[in-house]
Design an enzyme around this catalytic site. Structure first.
Site, PDB file in Angstrom:
ATOM      1  N   GLN A  81       0.937  -1.481   0.332  1.00 38.97           N
ATOM      2  CA  GLN A  81       0.098  -0.068  -0.022  1.00 38.97           C
ATOM      3  C   GLN A  81       0.948   1.188  -0.172  1.00 38.97           C
ATOM      4  O   GLN A  81       2.431   0.917  -0.019  1.00 38.97           O
ATOM      5  CB  GLN A  81      -1.048   0.260   0.688  1.00 38.97           C
ATOM      6  CG  GLN A  81      -0.152   0.016   2.202  1.00 38.97           C
ATOM      7  CD  GLN A  81      -1.212  -0.448   3.620  1.00 38.97           C
ATOM      8  OE1 GLN A  81      -1.057   0.739   4.777  1.00 38.97           O
ATOM      9  NE2 GLN A  81      -1.825  -1.598   4.364  1.00 38.97           N
ATOM     10  N   HIS A  83       0.367   5.718   0.955  1.00 39.77           N
ATOM     11  CA  HIS A  83      -0.450   7.090   1.215  1.00 39.77           C
ATOM     12  C   HIS A  83      -0.093   8.246   1.093  1.00 39.77           C
ATOM     13  O   HIS A  83       1.147   8.393   0.423  1.00 39.77           O
ATOM     14  CB  HIS A  83      -0.438   6.852   2.921  1.00 39.77           C
ATOM     15  CG  HIS A  83      -0.517   5.398   3.024  1.00 39.77           C
ATOM     16  ND1 HIS A  83      -1.514   4.633   3.805  1.00 39.77           N
ATOM     17  CD2 HIS A  83       0.582   4.879   4.427  1.00 39.77           C
ATOM     18  CE1 HIS A  83      -1.245   3.801   4.296  1.00 39.77           C
ATOM     19  NE2 HIS A  83      -0.172   3.808   4.565  1.00 39.77           N
ATOM     20  N   GLU A 101       3.744   8.349   8.347  1.00 37.18           N
ATOM     21  CA  GLU A 101       3.006   7.316   9.688  1.00 37.18           C
ATOM     22  C   GLU A 101       5.325   6.790   9.956  1.00 37.18           C
ATOM     23  O   GLU A 101       5.702   7.145   9.283  1.00 37.18           O
ATOM     24  CB  GLU A 101       2.920   6.159   9.433  1.00 37.18           C
ATOM     25  CG  GLU A 101       2.820   4.916   8.610  1.00 37.18           C
ATOM     26  CD  GLU A 101       1.623   4.265   8.227  1.00 37.18           C
ATOM     27  OE1 GLU A 101       0.668   4.316   8.041  1.00 37.18           O
ATOM     28  OE2 GLU A 101       2.568   2.920   7.434  1.00 37.18           O
ATOM     29  N   HIS A 152       4.450   0.260   0.746  1.00 35.56           N
ATOM     30  CA  HIS A 152       5.067  -1.001   1.810  1.00 35.56           C
ATOM     31  C   HIS A 152       4.086  -1.700   2.090  1.00 35.56           C
ATOM     32  O   HIS A 152       2.896  -1.730   1.806  1.00 35.56           O
ATOM     33  CB  HIS A 152       5.356  -0.028   3.119  1.00 35.56           C
ATOM     34  CG  HIS A 152       4.206   0.914   3.832  1.00 35.56           C
ATOM     35  ND1 HIS A 152       3.726   1.974   2.817  1.00 35.56           N
ATOM     36  CD2 HIS A 152       3.571   0.288   4.700  1.00 35.56           C
ATOM     37  CE1 HIS A 152       2.999   2.648   3.542  1.00 35.56           C
ATOM     38  NE2 HIS A 152       2.579   1.350   5.099  1.00 35.56           N
ATOM     39  N   ARG A 172      -4.437   0.388  -1.838  1.00 32.86           N
ATOM     40  CA  ARG A 172      -3.697  -1.068  -2.130  1.00 32.86           C
ATOM     41  C   ARG A 172      -3.634  -1.146  -2.723  1.00 32.86           C
ATOM     42  O   ARG A 172      -4.233  -0.564  -4.388  1.00 32.86           O
ATOM     43  CB  ARG A 172      -4.599  -2.449  -1.119  1.00 32.86           C
ATOM     44  CG  ARG A 172      -5.224  -1.682   0.059  1.00 32.86           C
ATOM     45  CD  ARG A 172      -5.936  -3.044   0.428  1.00 32.86           C
ATOM     46  NE  ARG A 172      -6.588  -2.592   1.235  1.00 32.86           N
ATOM     47  CZ  ARG A 172      -8.472  -2.368   2.025  1.00 32.86           C
ATOM     48  NH1 ARG A 172      -8.969  -2.662   0.664  1.00 32.86           N
ATOM     49  NH2 ARG A 172      -8.668  -2.503   3.028  1.00 32.86           N
TER      50      ARG A 172
END
Length: 262
Positions: A81, A83, A101, A152, A172
């Protein structure tokens, strides 16, 4: 310190050991949301939502508290996936932020990284992902930083503390044969090149948040304290601005300059 009431989220890749620890029946828990102002799961502090309590906790008002902190534990690969960054999230999704993150590994685990996203379309056609992703074993006590745009996946038998911007935007790319929705077009628009070795750090200090390990010592507020030992009464604690507490064997999380100056 003020304890935050956690929220539990089932996941297809979740870890039934979390169910046993927390005494929760049903499908496997994958995520424990320890601090969240996100509308999907909003945590409470002293009877208020963290959004309502933000001013008294950290000295600033936030419509949505900007950090989201989780405990994550897995028994299978999460999807490959990516972001989006802030600009894309605001322009395309109408969300206030994208999602950068960071992870702290509470035990040995594994990740997969795609260093060159231009290889993804061919992998989708051929079904061969071996040359596209690099699987890397991660030692207990390691910090890994995953900025927006890095493709990642978190591997099986991994238990981490995750700190991120308060966003649930995930695109995804590959889901290991599971029949969940993919988001290839958006993923390829936001994916960026990286080198996996650049993601490993001794502590995290980015524009959105700071994250470090503390064996013992005094911590000034505002800070969020996440114990490294997982037990039935596990949860995160807040040290309000203007307070100081003695802390042992924990991960300490603070706001980054982006949010302090916003």
């Amino acid at each position: 310190m003020i304890k935050i009431e956690p929220k539990f989220r089932e996941q297809v890749w979740g870890d039934s050991n979390l169910n046993k620890i927390f005494g929760i029946k049903g499908n496997s828990i994958g995520e424990v949301w320890l601090l969240s102002g996100h509308p999907l799961y909003t945590t409470n502090v002293n009877g208020k939502t963290v959004n309502e309590a933000a001013k008294e906790l950290c000295g600033k008002n936030f419509k949505r508290f900007p950090l989201l902190i989780k405990l994550i534990s897995t028994n299978a690969w999460l999807s490959l996936q990516v972001h989006p960054d802030d600009e894309y999230a605001q322009r395309v999704e109408g969300e206030p932020w994208g999602k950068s993150e960071a992870w702290y590994f509470l035990k040995d685990g594994e990740i997969a990284i795609c260093e060159d996203p231009t290889l993804i379309p061919q992998a989708i056609k051929s079904g061969n992902w071996e040359k596209v992703i690099q699987k890397v074993k991660v030692k207990k006590g390691t910090f890994v930083y995953i900025p927006a745009g890095v493709v990642h996946a978190l591997g099986p038998n991994s238990t981490i503390i995750e700190v991120q911007q308060s966003s649930d935007l995930t695109y995804r790319i590959y889901d290991w044969g599971r029949p969940r929705e993919l988001h290839i077009e958006k993923a390829l628009q936001v994916a960026k090149n990286t080198k996996y070795e650049d993601l490993f750090m001794e502590k995290i200090s980015c524009e959105y948040f700071n994250m470090e390990e503390l064996s013992e010592g005094y911590v000034d507020g505002f800070a969020v304290v996440v114990p490294k030992k997982i037990e039935k009464n596990f949860g995160a604690f807040v040290i309000p601005k203007g307070s100081k507490e003695f802390v042992k064997d924990s991960i300490i999380v603070t706001l980054g300059e982006f949010f302090l100056n916003s």
